[in-house]
Design an enzyme around this catalytic site. Sequence first.
Site, PDB file in Angstrom:
ATOM      1  NE  ARG A 249      -4.220  -1.640   0.189  1.00 59.13           N
ATOM      2  CZ  ARG A 249      -4.369  -2.701  -0.601  1.00 59.13           C
ATOM      3  NH1 ARG A 249      -3.457  -3.020  -1.508  1.00 59.13           N
ATOM      4  NH2 ARG A 249      -5.455  -3.458  -0.495  1.00 59.13           N
ATOM      5  CD  GLU A 278      -4.123   2.149  -5.882  1.00 54.99           C
ATOM      6  OE1 GLU A 278      -5.063   1.370  -6.155  1.00 54.99           O
ATOM      7  OE2 GLU A 278      -3.057   1.766  -5.411  1.00 54.99           O
ATOM      8  CG  HIS A 297      -3.726  -1.805  -7.012  1.00 53.80           C
ATOM      9  ND1 HIS A 297      -4.039  -1.128  -5.872  1.00 53.80           N
ATOM     10  CD2 HIS A 297      -3.670  -3.115  -6.639  1.00 53.80           C
ATOM     11  CE1 HIS A 297      -4.167  -1.972  -4.855  1.00 53.80           C
ATOM     12  NE2 HIS A 297      -3.954  -3.191  -5.306  1.00 53.80           N
TER      13      HIS A 297
END
Length: 337
Positions: A249, A278, A297
């Site tokens: 993270r 994000e 991601h």
Amino acid sequence: MYHVHIKNNHHRADTFPNTPEGEEVFTITQERFDSVASAHSEVAAQIKVSIDWDTDNFDHYMATADVLVTWDLPTEHLAKVAPRLKWIHIIGAGVEHLTPMEWLPPGVTLTNNKGVHADKGGEFGIMSILMLHNHLPRIITHQNHARYDSLYSTPIKGKTLVLIGTGSIGRAVAKHAQALGIHVIGVSRHGKPLPELDEAVAVNELDRVLPRGDFVFVVTPLTQETTNLLSANRLALMKPGAGLVNIGRAAVVDYDALVEGLNSGAIGGAVLDVFDPEPLPPESNLWSQPNLVITPHVSADDGNAYVPLTLDVFFNNMRRLINGEALENQVNTTLGY
Ligand code: OXD
């Protein structure tokens, strides 16, 4: 008969999934459900499933649901909204968006998707380490400027990896790394030895091992303990020119300090797969950083099989619930992962 409610999310910038591609990968459709259910027919025969989007009809379904499968949920008054609820399965590994977890009614078990990400994340992890070792972030930047600089590298054998986070993805990365002759130092909350680690240390020894890493790899959940774990001071402890990967993270690493380190050359290169927020906004200075590779991601999610893998975890635990056994992948609500 157990009632299982599946709450999918339409993609939206402020939730998960946050892209249309993500929605396609992570949605549990009736067809996908039925296809996995056919391999678990005895369990499937004992459940009734409802599938919906976002909070559409949420209260209605939760009035009779024994089980909820979802990424997120309205947590307020849950015991009242869902009086029969016994188990919530979160379809991701990280559950920091649900902390603090005081909202969880007594007697309701929370589980996550631990294990689902290992194969994909392990491969992405070793790819990133090899990319850094072979100067790929810089070479890609050179390519964008038609610049032909010969940046040589060496075989990776004998290099050292400091692996922060030794859960299922971390172990998969470590296994690939060991196969290439990389010395793996695993850092975790507990410092437990594992076969994939050459050394295992607890997080309070991080400062001691950081300077040894040719690569520092972050794949830890976001908790109170891991927030800003790689602070500016800690990044400054890294071996000069070492590479950094973060697929955990964003808040675990101080990205401003990382950019400074990349600019000064103190940090040789980085691969980042996680950001806050994000999607990473177009104005972020990370986009223009020369020795940094940004991936959106996508490191650990199997683009074809995320839902089947998730449903295998679900059905395995559903069988346990029916048999009165303890569920696997339970989240420790105090630790937050
Ligand atoms: C997750 C992730 O938490 O992919 O599942 O980041």
